[in-house]
Design a protein around this motif. Structure first.
Motif, PDB file in Angstrom:
ATOM      1  N   TYR A   1       0.840  -1.000   0.159  1.00  0.00           N
ATOM      2  CA  TYR A   1       0.004  -0.076   0.067  1.00  0.00           C
ATOM      3  C   TYR A   1       0.918   1.294  -0.040  1.00  0.00           C
ATOM      4  O   TYR A   1       0.314   2.267  -0.382  1.00  0.00           O
TER       5      TYR A   1
ATOM      6  N   ARG B   1       1.491   1.904  -3.262  1.00  0.00           N
ATOM      7  CA  ARG B   1       0.250   2.384  -4.189  1.00  0.00           C
ATOM      8  C   ARG B   1      -0.139   3.736  -3.759  1.00  0.00           C
ATOM      9  O   ARG B   1      -0.988   4.247  -4.157  1.00  0.00           O
TER      10      ARG B   1
ATOM     11  N   LEU C   1      -4.059 -10.966  -0.640  1.00  0.00           N
ATOM     12  CA  LEU C   1      -3.140  -9.902  -1.189  1.00  0.00           C
ATOM     13  C   LEU C   1      -2.043 -10.681  -1.673  1.00  0.00           C
ATOM     14  O   LEU C   1      -1.232 -11.388  -0.943  1.00  0.00           O
TER      15      LEU C   1
ATOM     16  N   ASP D   1      -8.200  -6.371  -2.587  1.00  0.00           N
ATOM     17  CA  ASP D   1      -7.683  -5.132  -2.107  1.00  0.00           C
ATOM     18  C   ASP D   1      -8.263  -4.794  -1.147  1.00  0.00           C
ATOM     19  O   ASP D   1      -9.677  -4.736  -0.797  1.00  0.00           O
TER      20      ASP D   1
ATOM     21  N   GLU E   1     -10.942  -1.932  -1.511  1.00  0.00           N
ATOM     22  CA  GLU E   1     -12.204  -2.106  -2.378  1.00  0.00           C
ATOM     23  C   GLU E   1     -13.314  -1.468  -1.604  1.00  0.00           C
ATOM     24  O   GLU E   1     -13.580  -1.737  -0.412  1.00  0.00           O
TER      25      GLU E   1
END
Ligand code: ZN
Length: 249
Positions: A25, A28, A184, A241, A244
């Motif tokens: 994460y 991301r 994940l 995810d 999500e």
């Protein structure tokens, strides 16, 4: 800004239990935080420390290094007594976490379930219990109202997850794990990076090979979670995810 908060019990849990997820994460663009409830001074492996105070200082520094490897923006170690979290004052411990949730304002919180994660450690279980109550209470203005000053307001995170896995470790107390809702894929490179983060905890060097084997053989490049609660009611479904369905606030 998307934010993920991870609530753990000991310095090294952030790497061993949640390392791949924190890395994923961070990459991301999510801002990641870790709140660790204890300084880990009940550890059998103590490095060069001669006293609990010395061990606490070493483990705090190792935690900071591990957080750096994992790209964690904000890491904090609280001072609850290691291996005694089940005797800690619930109102105070939850309040400490509520305060951090109201400050950090994450959309997603990850912690252990009441099983205590793969090791069944009671401190892991209690970090999850405190974290669960904090997830629920941080959004309520009737809980810890004394915190609501100088601009601090209630914060209801959108999703709460527990650590989960589809196997058990041998020679551990019996545990009943939360069901898996979320898998994940962290990939081989992040697995190595997570292992590297764990190895920042040099006081725990005797555990390195066993932890790598436990995680690598059974979990590999996968980290698993149980979606325990959501702000918006929803039917259970399989996810890949943690964010999500998260709505930007
Ligand atoms: Zn632990």
């Amino acid at each position: 800004m998307r934010k993920l908060l991870c609530i753990t019990a000991h310095p090294d849990d952030e790497a061993g239990a949640f390392g791949g997820t924190l890395l994923l994460y961070h990459e991301r663009g999510v801002q990641t935080s870790v709140i660790c409830m204890t300084e880990g001074t009940a550890a059998r492996n103590r490095g060069t420390a001669k006293t609990n105070e010395e061990l606490a200082a070493l483990r705090r520094a190792e935690f900071a290094q591990s957080c750096k490897v994992l790209g964690v923006s904000h890491g904090e170690v609280l001072s609850y007594l290691d291996s005694k979290l089940d005797r800690a004052d619930l109102y105070q411990a939850v309040g400490d976490l509520v305060l951090r949730i109201r400050r950090i304002r994450p959309q997603v919180i990850v912690t252990f379930g009441p099983d205590g994660g793969l090791t069944g450690h009671l401190d892991h279980a209690m970090a999850g219990v405190f974290g669960t109550m904090a997830f629920e209470w941080a959004g309520r203005k009737d809980r810890y109202p004394e915190q609501l000053q100088d601009g601090l307001t209630p914060h209801q995170a959108q999703k709460l997850y527990y650590h989960a896995s589809d196997f058990l470790l041998p020679d551990r107390p019996p545990i009943s794990q939360p069901t898996i809702t979320t898998r994940l894929e962290i990939g081989a490179e992040r697995f190595e990076q997570k292992d590297h983060a764990f190895r920042q905890h040099t006081t725990q060097t005797p555990l390195f090979e066993r932890v790598r084997k436990n995680l690598g053989d059974a979990l590999g490049t996968m980290e698993m979670f149980h979606l325990a609660a959501t702000k918006t009611p929803q039917q259970a479904k399989l996810e890949t995810d943690l964010f999500e369905g998260v709505v930007d606030d």
